[in-house]
Design a protein around this motif. Structure first.
Motif, mmCIF file in Angstrom:
data_model
loop_
_atom_site.group_PDB
_atom_site.id
_atom_site.type_symbol
_atom_site.label_atom_id
_atom_site.label_comp_id
_atom_site.label_asym_id
_atom_site.label_seq_id
_atom_site.Cartn_x
_atom_site.Cartn_y
_atom_site.Cartn_z
ATOM 1 N N TYR A 131 13.925 56.745 26.559
ATOM 2 C CA TYR A 131 14.724 55.542 26.795
ATOM 3 C C TYR A 131 15.278 55.023 25.465
ATOM 4 O O TYR A 131 14.535 54.856 24.504
ATOM 5 N N VAL A 132 16.586 54.753 25.401
ATOM 6 C CA VAL A 132 17.247 54.353 24.162
ATOM 7 C C VAL A 132 17.704 52.891 24.242
ATOM 8 O O VAL A 132 18.454 52.517 25.147
ATOM 9 N N ASP A 133 17.243 52.098 23.310
ATOM 10 C CA ASP A 133 17.658 50.714 23.185
ATOM 11 C C ASP A 133 17.268 50.253 21.774
ATOM 12 O O ASP A 133 16.106 50.434 21.381
ATOM 13 N N PRO A 134 18.184 49.735 20.964
ATOM 14 C CA PRO A 134 19.551 49.344 21.283
ATOM 15 C C PRO A 134 20.543 50.495 21.203
ATOM 16 O O PRO A 134 20.170 51.634 20.897
ATOM 17 N N ASP A 135 21.790 50.168 21.442
ATOM 18 C CA ASP A 135 22.897 51.114 21.471
ATOM 19 C C ASP A 135 23.274 51.537 20.049
ATOM 20 O O ASP A 135 23.548 50.691 19.209
ATOM 21 N N PRO A 136 23.310 52.862 19.744
ATOM 22 C CA PRO A 136 23.744 53.301 18.408
ATOM 23 C C PRO A 136 25.206 52.949 18.128
ATOM 24 O O PRO A 136 25.981 52.647 19.033
ATOM 25 N N GLY A 137 25.586 53.031 16.857
ATOM 26 C CA GLY A 137 26.947 52.687 16.453
ATOM 27 C C GLY A 137 27.955 53.745 16.877
ATOM 28 O O GLY A 137 27.722 54.940 16.713
ATOM 29 N N HIS A 138 29.093 53.300 17.405
ATOM 30 C CA HIS A 138 30.143 54.253 17.784
ATOM 31 C C HIS A 138 31.529 53.631 17.672
ATOM 32 O O HIS A 138 32.438 53.951 18.435
ATOM 33 N N VAL A 169 33.907 68.346 37.902
ATOM 34 C CA VAL A 169 33.873 68.260 36.442
ATOM 35 C C VAL A 169 33.016 67.066 36.033
ATOM 36 O O VAL A 169 33.302 65.927 36.409
ATOM 37 N N ILE A 170 31.958 67.329 35.259
ATOM 38 C CA ILE A 170 31.133 66.263 34.682
ATOM 39 C C ILE A 170 31.364 66.279 33.180
ATOM 40 O O ILE A 170 31.173 67.309 32.526
ATOM 41 N N THR A 171 31.787 65.162 32.629
ATOM 42 C CA THR A 171 31.956 65.079 31.182
ATOM 43 C C THR A 171 31.544 63.682 30.723
ATOM 44 O O THR A 171 31.098 62.856 31.510
ATOM 45 N N TYR A 172 31.685 63.423 29.432
ATOM 46 C CA TYR A 172 31.333 62.129 28.838
ATOM 47 C C TYR A 172 32.531 61.620 28.051
ATOM 48 O O TYR A 172 33.292 62.416 27.478
ATOM 49 N N ASP A 173 32.668 60.307 27.994
ATOM 50 C CA ASP A 173 33.825 59.746 27.300
ATOM 51 C C ASP A 173 33.738 59.952 25.792
ATOM 52 O O ASP A 173 34.712 60.343 25.156
ATOM 53 N N GLU A 174 32.576 59.704 25.214
ATOM 54 C CA GLU A 174 32.367 59.875 23.771
ATOM 55 C C GLU A 174 30.877 60.002 23.492
ATOM 56 O O GLU A 174 30.066 59.903 24.403
ATOM 57 N N HIS A 175 30.528 60.232 22.245
ATOM 58 C CA HIS A 175 29.153 60.645 21.910
ATOM 59 C C HIS A 175 28.178 59.487 21.735
ATOM 60 O O HIS A 175 26.966 59.695 21.643
ATOM 61 N N GLY A 176 28.687 58.267 21.644
ATOM 62 C CA GLY A 176 27.823 57.096 21.605
ATOM 63 C C GLY A 176 26.984 56.939 20.354
ATOM 64 O O GLY A 176 26.020 56.167 20.342
ATOM 65 N N GLY A 177 27.312 57.645 19.273
ATOM 66 C CA GLY A 177 26.567 57.519 18.020
ATOM 67 C C GLY A 177 25.428 58.509 17.853
ATOM 68 O O GLY A 177 24.759 58.520 16.819
ATOM 69 N N PHE A 178 25.209 59.376 18.840
ATOM 70 C CA PHE A 178 24.115 60.346 18.764
ATOM 71 C C PHE A 178 24.555 61.595 17.996
ATOM 72 O O PHE A 178 25.702 62.035 18.075
ATOM 73 N N PHE A 179 23.603 62.193 17.298
ATOM 74 C CA PHE A 179 23.865 63.352 16.444
ATOM 75 C C PHE A 179 24.424 64.528 17.226
ATOM 76 O O PHE A 179 24.007 64.806 18.349
ATOM 77 N N ASP A 180 25.359 65.228 16.583
ATOM 78 C CA ASP A 180 25.784 66.556 17.030
ATOM 79 C C ASP A 180 26.101 67.370 15.794
ATOM 80 O O ASP A 180 26.685 66.858 14.830
ATOM 81 N N HIS A 181 25.716 68.645 15.831
ATOM 82 C CA HIS A 181 25.804 69.448 14.604
ATOM 83 C C HIS A 181 27.129 70.193 14.451
ATOM 84 O O HIS A 181 27.437 70.698 13.363
ATOM 85 N N VAL A 182 27.935 70.298 15.503
ATOM 86 C CA VAL A 182 29.171 71.084 15.440
ATOM 87 C C VAL A 182 30.292 70.246 14.830
ATOM 88 O O VAL A 182 30.603 69.158 15.338
ATOM 89 N N PRO A 183 30.910 70.722 13.739
ATOM 90 C CA PRO A 183 31.975 69.951 13.088
ATOM 91 C C PRO A 183 33.122 69.654 14.048
ATOM 92 O O PRO A 183 33.586 70.530 14.781
ATOM 93 N N THR A 184 33.559 68.415 14.049
ATOM 94 C CA THR A 184 34.677 68.031 14.909
ATOM 95 C C THR A 184 35.994 68.552 14.326
ATOM 96 O O THR A 184 36.162 68.593 13.104
#
Length: 458
Positions: free
Chosen positions: A85-92, A301-316
């Protein structure tokens, strides 16, 4: 199945859907169902699925971020599989994402994806632990099965390195019309760009938006036209019935519950909402589609609007990204829409994708306590309340937008937006019955009593 090719599927649909369906009558896909979840990165939700399929560009625990990107001897925090469970919301915000991607405010650098910890630490001492953790596959059991049985895309990036609404605007219009942040007044006024919905309407292809608390798609100004009132359907009442009777339209948008209440928990995956509820919602939509006589013609199709501040290792991607319309974002960033956001989870489901399963497992419940209906609504929820104020006519009051939505708790916000939606569609139906021009936009006047009048204008 994983994809290593950058995918712009939704944008292609926006621009070419009417040609694709009408011109190729032999295509087995007649119904496209789109579900856009909230604010999670690929590695956070699906990264550990690499254990199930090594071809997926996920994580193995060797990924890390330094506490300080400017200190070569800085301690590193490694990515782990203990998310819950995540609280508070990370920066995005635009600024936060820039730091996460480049490790600084210099966006001319290579995207090292090394600033997540540093940025999170600037917000809260415990937040790096949240952004550097992903879910074990069994914790998101619905996705575990879907990833194993259908197609997961590991090169799908958010359209804009920005927050929720610019990316949601992109989904159905291939542009944010210059937005790089969530500006409540502009969102409530409505964004004017052409969308997939007009393309479908011109091509004679039906569409439907199945909403719960409030349809966020009404941030598109043109969808407030009288002609589209009948395209909006309460999810709980109509979605299963339409699917069961084979009456789902050619393009379906399913919207979530954005407000978290005890009886109707939020199921959009936006922190601090329970991912368990999101998993249950995906399971419900999938199994409803699977049982429909339209299943053999359906792509989900299931997708997400944006990453919400969570880590991802693949360069954008930061080069070779064309601007959709040449509009430059506002000062001080003057963003040219020439790079993408952080990678997000995307899964496609259809009987035309190899393998397949009929029943999905039940996910693990993560949040141990009931929804706090007395909590103040979030910034995202305030934007939805201010949209509701426009639908209801309260934006004409002198207190808008400074006060409307500010200080509301979840219970009040939920009741306010659901009442606004009800009044808006009732007014639209009434106007259609008396023959008002369907190109008109429904605009309510503020109600000083329990009644409200309507005004319709181009």
């Amino acid at each position: 199945m994983s994809s290593t090719t950058p995918l712009v599927f939704l944008i292609l649909i926006v621009n070419h859907h009417h040609n694709w369906v009408a011109a190729d009558s032999s295509s087995p896909i007649k119904t496209v169902v789109v579900l856009v979840m909230e604010n999670r990165s690929f590695d956070h939700m699906l990264g550990w699925m690499k254990k199930l399929n090594p071809k997926i560009n996920g994580v193995d625990g060797s990924e890390s971020n330094p506490i300080s990107t400017s200190d070569l001897n800085s301690r590193k925090i490694f990515f782990r599989d203990g998310s819950h469970y995540v609280d508070p919301d990370p920066g995005h915000s635009f600024q936060a994402i820039r730091e996460q991607i480049f490790g600084s405010n210099d966006s001319t650098r290579k995207p090292a994806m090394n600033g997540f910890v540093q940025q999170a630490l600037s917000m809260d001492s415990n937040m790096p632990d949240q952004v550097m953790n992903g879910f074990q596959p069994d914790m998101v059991a619905v996705y575990k099965t879907l990833v194993s049985e259908f197609a997961v895309f590991d090169r799908w990036f958010a359209s804009v390195p920005a927050s929720t609404q610019p990316n949601r605007l992109y989904v159905h219009s291939a542009t944010s019309h210059g937005a790089t942040s969530n500006i409540a007044s502009l969102l409530a006024k409505g964004y004017p760009q052409r969308t997939i919905f007009e393309n479908l309407d011109d091509a004679g292809i039906d569409f439907g938006i199945y909403y719960q608390n409030i349809p966020a798609t009404l941030f598109y100004l043109n969808l407030r036209k009288l002609k589209y009132v009948g395209k909006f359907h309460p999810y709980d009442i109509t979605f299963k019935n339409d699917a069961r009777s084979g009456k789902l339209p050619g393009y379906v948008v399913v919207e979530q519950r954005y407000m978290d209440s005890k009886l109707q928990p939020a199921n959009d995956d936006h922190p601090s909402h329970d991912v368990y509820q999101g998993q249950m919602f995906v399971k419900e939509v999938y199994e409803t589609l699977r049982a429909s006589p339209q299943w053999n013609q359906t792509l989900f199709v299931i997708t997400y609007d944006e990453h919400g501040g969570f880590f991802d290792h693949v360069p954008t991607p930061v080069s070779g990204v064309p601007s959709p319309d040449g509009i430059v974002g506002p000062e001080p960033f003057d963003f040219k829409f020439d790079r993408l956001g952080v990678r997000v989870p995307t899964i496609m489901i259809s009987p035309w994708i190899e393998k397949g399963t009929e029943k999905l497992p039940s996910p693990t419940k993560i949040k141990k306590r009931e929804a706090n209906e007395d909590a103040n609504i979030s910034e995202f929820q305030q934007e939805l309340v201010q949209l509701a104020a426009v639908l209801k006519g309260d934006h004409l009051l002198t207190s808008y937008p400074e006060k409307i939505g500010k200080g509301m708790n979840v219970r009040q916000g939920k009741a306010y937006m659901e009442d606004a939606v009800k009044r808006f569609f009732e007014a639209g139906v009434a106007a259609k019955k008396i023959g008002v021009d369907e190109e008109q936009i429904v605009q309510m006047r503020p109600s000083l009593t329990t009644r409200s009048s309507t005004n319709l204008h181009p």
